[in-house]
Design a protein around this motif. Structure first.
Motif, PDB file in Angstrom:
ATOM      1  N   ARG A  35      21.665   0.253 -43.750  1.00  0.00           N
ATOM      2  CA  ARG A  35      21.647   1.687 -44.003  1.00  0.00           C
ATOM      3  C   ARG A  35      20.206   2.096 -44.337  1.00  0.00           C
ATOM      4  N   GLN A  36      19.645   2.953 -43.527  1.00  0.00           N
ATOM      5  CA  GLN A  36      18.308   3.438 -43.819  1.00  0.00           C
ATOM      6  C   GLN A  36      18.157   4.836 -43.242  1.00  0.00           C
ATOM      7  N   GLY A  37      17.213   5.569 -43.777  1.00  0.00           N
ATOM      8  CA  GLY A  37      17.007   6.941 -43.343  1.00  0.00           C
ATOM      9  C   GLY A  37      16.643   7.818 -44.524  1.00  0.00           C
ATOM     10  N   GLN A  38      16.795   9.116 -44.353  1.00  0.00           N
ATOM     11  CA  GLN A  38      16.373  10.102 -45.346  1.00  0.00           C
ATOM     12  C   GLN A  38      17.584  10.867 -45.861  1.00  0.00           C
ATOM     13  N   LEU A  39      17.663  11.025 -47.184  1.00  0.00           N
ATOM     14  CA  LEU A  39      18.682  11.861 -47.813  1.00  0.00           C
ATOM     15  C   LEU A  39      17.981  13.030 -48.482  1.00  0.00           C
ATOM     16  N   ARG A  40      18.363  14.242 -48.077  1.00  0.00           N
ATOM     17  CA  ARG A  40      17.791  15.444 -48.679  1.00  0.00           C
ATOM     18  C   ARG A  40      18.836  16.063 -49.597  1.00  0.00           C
ATOM     19  N   LEU A  41      18.501  16.097 -50.879  1.00  0.00           N
ATOM     20  CA  LEU A  41      19.447  16.533 -51.895  1.00  0.00           C
ATOM     21  C   LEU A  41      18.809  17.626 -52.746  1.00  0.00           C
ATOM     22  N   ALA A  42      19.552  18.705 -52.984  1.00  0.00           N
ATOM     23  CA  ALA A  42      19.081  19.775 -53.859  1.00  0.00           C
ATOM     24  C   ALA A  42      20.117  19.986 -54.954  1.00  0.00           C
ATOM     25  N   VAL A  43      19.666  20.053 -56.208  1.00  0.00           N
ATOM     26  CA  VAL A  43      20.585  20.177 -57.343  1.00  0.00           C
ATOM     27  C   VAL A  43      20.065  21.245 -58.296  1.00  0.00           C
ATOM     28  N   ILE A  44      20.985  21.868 -59.041  1.00  0.00           N
ATOM     29  CA  ILE A  44      20.535  22.822 -60.047  1.00  0.00           C
ATOM     30  C   ILE A  44      19.962  22.061 -61.235  1.00  0.00           C
ATOM     31  N   THR A  45      19.192  22.767 -62.066  1.00  0.00           N
ATOM     32  CA  THR A  45      18.358  22.108 -63.077  1.00  0.00           C
ATOM     33  C   THR A  45      19.127  21.209 -64.036  1.00  0.00           C
ATOM     34  N   THR A  46      20.307  21.620 -64.478  1.00  0.00           N
ATOM     35  CA  THR A  46      21.035  20.819 -65.457  1.00  0.00           C
ATOM     36  C   THR A  46      21.483  19.485 -64.876  1.00  0.00           C
ATOM     37  N   ALA A  47      21.665  19.413 -63.554  1.00  0.00           N
ATOM     38  CA  ALA A  47      22.098  18.167 -62.919  1.00  0.00           C
ATOM     39  C   ALA A  47      21.037  17.073 -63.003  1.00  0.00           C
ATOM     40  N   HIS A  52      19.994  28.392 -59.248  1.00  0.00           N
ATOM     41  CA  HIS A  52      21.021  28.799 -58.293  1.00  0.00           C
ATOM     42  C   HIS A  52      20.448  29.678 -57.178  1.00  0.00           C
ATOM     43  N   GLN A  53      19.546  30.572 -57.537  1.00  0.00           N
ATOM     44  CA  GLN A  53      18.986  31.484 -56.534  1.00  0.00           C
ATOM     45  C   GLN A  53      18.244  30.707 -55.453  1.00  0.00           C
ATOM     46  N   HIS A  54      17.406  29.766 -55.862  1.00  0.00           N
ATOM     47  CA  HIS A  54      16.640  28.998 -54.887  1.00  0.00           C
ATOM     48  C   HIS A  54      17.531  28.036 -54.101  1.00  0.00           C
ATOM     49  N   ILE A  55      18.605  27.545 -54.742  1.00  0.00           N
ATOM     50  CA  ILE A  55      19.559  26.702 -54.013  1.00  0.00           C
ATOM     51  C   ILE A  55      20.156  27.490 -52.855  1.00  0.00           C
ATOM     52  N   GLN A  56      20.542  28.744 -53.119  1.00  0.00           N
ATOM     53  CA  GLN A  56      21.129  29.569 -52.065  1.00  0.00           C
ATOM     54  C   GLN A  56      20.123  29.833 -50.947  1.00  0.00           C
ATOM     55  N   GLY A  70      21.676  35.270 -64.418  1.00  0.00           N
ATOM     56  CA  GLY A  70      21.996  34.766 -63.083  1.00  0.00           C
ATOM     57  C   GLY A  70      22.299  33.289 -63.062  1.00  0.00           C
ATOM     58  N   SER A  71      21.971  32.556 -64.132  1.00  0.00           N
ATOM     59  CA  SER A  71      22.275  31.130 -64.152  1.00  0.00           C
ATOM     60  C   SER A  71      23.785  30.944 -64.296  1.00  0.00           C
ATOM     61  N   GLY A  72      24.302  29.839 -63.780  1.00  0.00           N
ATOM     62  CA  GLY A  72      25.732  29.574 -63.853  1.00  0.00           C
ATOM     63  C   GLY A  72      26.216  29.459 -65.283  1.00  0.00           C
ATOM     64  N   THR A  73      25.401  28.809 -66.135  1.00  0.00           N
ATOM     65  CA  THR A  73      25.770  28.670 -67.551  1.00  0.00           C
ATOM     66  C   THR A  73      25.869  30.030 -68.218  1.00  0.00           C
ATOM     67  N   ARG A  74      24.892  30.875 -67.975  1.00  0.00           N
ATOM     68  CA  ARG A  74      24.891  32.214 -68.595  1.00  0.00           C
ATOM     69  C   ARG A  74      26.105  33.021 -68.145  1.00  0.00           C
ATOM     70  N   GLN A  75      26.470  32.947 -66.883  1.00  0.00           N
ATOM     71  CA  GLN A  75      27.618  33.690 -66.378  1.00  0.00           C
ATOM     72  C   GLN A  75      28.915  33.230 -67.028  1.00  0.00           C
ATOM     73  N   ALA A  76      29.078  31.924 -67.219  1.00  0.00           N
ATOM     74  CA  ALA A  76      30.289  31.400 -67.855  1.00  0.00           C
ATOM     75  C   ALA A  76      30.390  31.861 -69.304  1.00  0.00           C
ATOM     76  N   ILE A  77      29.254  31.881 -69.996  1.00  0.00           N
ATOM     77  CA  ILE A  77      29.235  32.332 -71.391  1.00  0.00           C
ATOM     78  C   ILE A  77      29.594  33.807 -71.487  1.00  0.00           C
ATOM     79  N   GLN A  78      28.966  34.609 -70.638  1.00  0.00           N
ATOM     80  CA  GLN A  78      29.222  36.048 -70.670  1.00  0.00           C
ATOM     81  C   GLN A  78      30.691  36.361 -70.392  1.00  0.00           C
ATOM     82  N   LYS A  79      31.309  35.601 -69.497  1.00  0.00           N
ATOM     83  CA  LYS A  79      32.720  35.810 -69.180  1.00  0.00           C
ATOM     84  C   LYS A  79      33.591  35.547 -70.404  1.00  0.00           C
ATOM     85  N   LEU A  80      33.326  34.445 -71.128  1.00  0.00           N
ATOM     86  CA  LEU A  80      34.109  34.114 -72.321  1.00  0.00           C
ATOM     87  C   LEU A  80      33.901  35.156 -73.421  1.00  0.00           C
TER      88      LEU A  80
END
Length: 309
Positions: free
Chosen positions: A92-104, A131-135, A199-209
């Motif tokens: 197994r060889q090659g390139q893996l391109r992975l993008a994650v949000i900051t908390t990950a 999240h914005q740059h991930i999109q 706009g962060s996912g964490t902030r949105q979850a908090i605001q909802k609660l």
């Protein structure tokens, strides 16, 4: 197009990605005049301009946009072919391109570490962003896989949950509520908060609660970094709500503690996602399978990691 060379197409694709002759030359390890020469030759072959300059910025023309999409398909298929050949050879060889949000970033490098030990021939490109740059990266089809806490419903994604992501209330260990049990959530109404950016996912979850319980808390400080928020909490600038994964680096001498507040933790999940029309490479499939199988070994760190109050 038959007259165009793969080298010219690669120069064009790199140039289109960066929008800069200088940055394209740096990535390809060639000179800037060589980049310019290759683009001119390719433009002559196509018979239409590929870039237009407005002010100091370069933009793709319609022909350039079409060619960029074609290049991405060509190079993607060639790369996947190389990976499949390597797989047939038993390596197994090659390139893996992975993008994650900051908390990950608190757990993904550990998973990648054990993955690379099993598949040493694989090279990793890891982008850690919000999240914005991930999109934006999704819209440009820049990565194989994405790790998110809140997958977008309108991006056409194939998603799978793989790990718990609990949000907890974090305070300095000398906070008046530290050590108390079953703290009513209404007590947070009088607290000063440090929050992630809007706009962060964490902030949105908090605001909802908070909205569900009629809370309107004071936000003293907005920060885009979990580490900066933890330092601000330790400096008694306020309390915050963060993923429990951010506490991995903490220990018994930590200046932080988790408050036992009702309706917490906020229980969420981490998701691995990819564009639903995307043909995953051999390497991307290998990592996806590995992630789903091994993620239980990377569970949420226990609250006992923190100093006792």
């Amino acid at each position: 197009m038959i007259q165009a060379t793969l080298h010219q197409l690669k120069v064009f694709e790199t140039m289109a990605r960066h929008g800069s002759f200088t940055r394209a030359a740096e990535e390809l390890l060639i000179t800037q005049p060589t980049v310019s020469s290759q683009i001119k030759q390719l433009t002559k072959v196509i018979g239409l301009p590929l870039f237009e300059q407005i002010g100091k910025r370069l933009y793709l023309t319609e022909a350039g946009k079409e060619l960029l999409q074609t290049c991405q398909e060509i190079f993607g298929r060639l790369e996947n072919f190389e990976m499949k050949v390597a797989d047939l050879k038993g390596t197994r060889q090659g390139q893996l391109r992975l993008a994650v949000i900051t908390t990950a970033k608190y757990f993904i490098p550990r998973i990648l570490g054990t993955f690379c030990q099993q598949y040493p021939g694989i090279n990793i490109s890891l982008a850690i962003t919000n999240h914005q740059h991930i999109q934006e990266r999704m819209m440009e089809n820049r990565d194989d896989l994405y790790v998110l806490s809140e997958p977008s419903d309108n991006m056409g994604l194939s998603t799978q949950p793989f790990l718990d992501n609990h949000l907890v209330v974090i305070a300095p260990k000398n906070h008046p509520l530290a050590g108390k049990r079953n703290i009513p959530i209404t007590n947070l109404d009088s607290e000063v908060f440090i929050m992630r950016e809007s706009g962060s996912g964490t902030r949105q979850a908090i605001q909802k609660l908070f909205y569900q319980h009629g809370l309107s808390v004071e936000v003293r400080l907005e920060l885009g970094s979990n580490e900066a928020i933890k330092h601000a909490i330790a400096g008694n600038l306020g309390i915050s709500i963060l993923s429990q994964h951010t506490l991995i680096s903490e220990g018994k001498d930590s200046e932080l503690t988790i408050l036992d507040v009702e309706h917490f933790p906020i229980k969420r999940r981490w998701y691995v996602a990819y564009l639903e029309d995307k043909q995953l490479s051999v390497v991307a499939k290998a990592f996806l399978d590995y992630l789903l199988q091994k993620s239980t070994k990377f569970s949420i760190p226990p609250a006992s990691l923190l100093a006792k109050v």
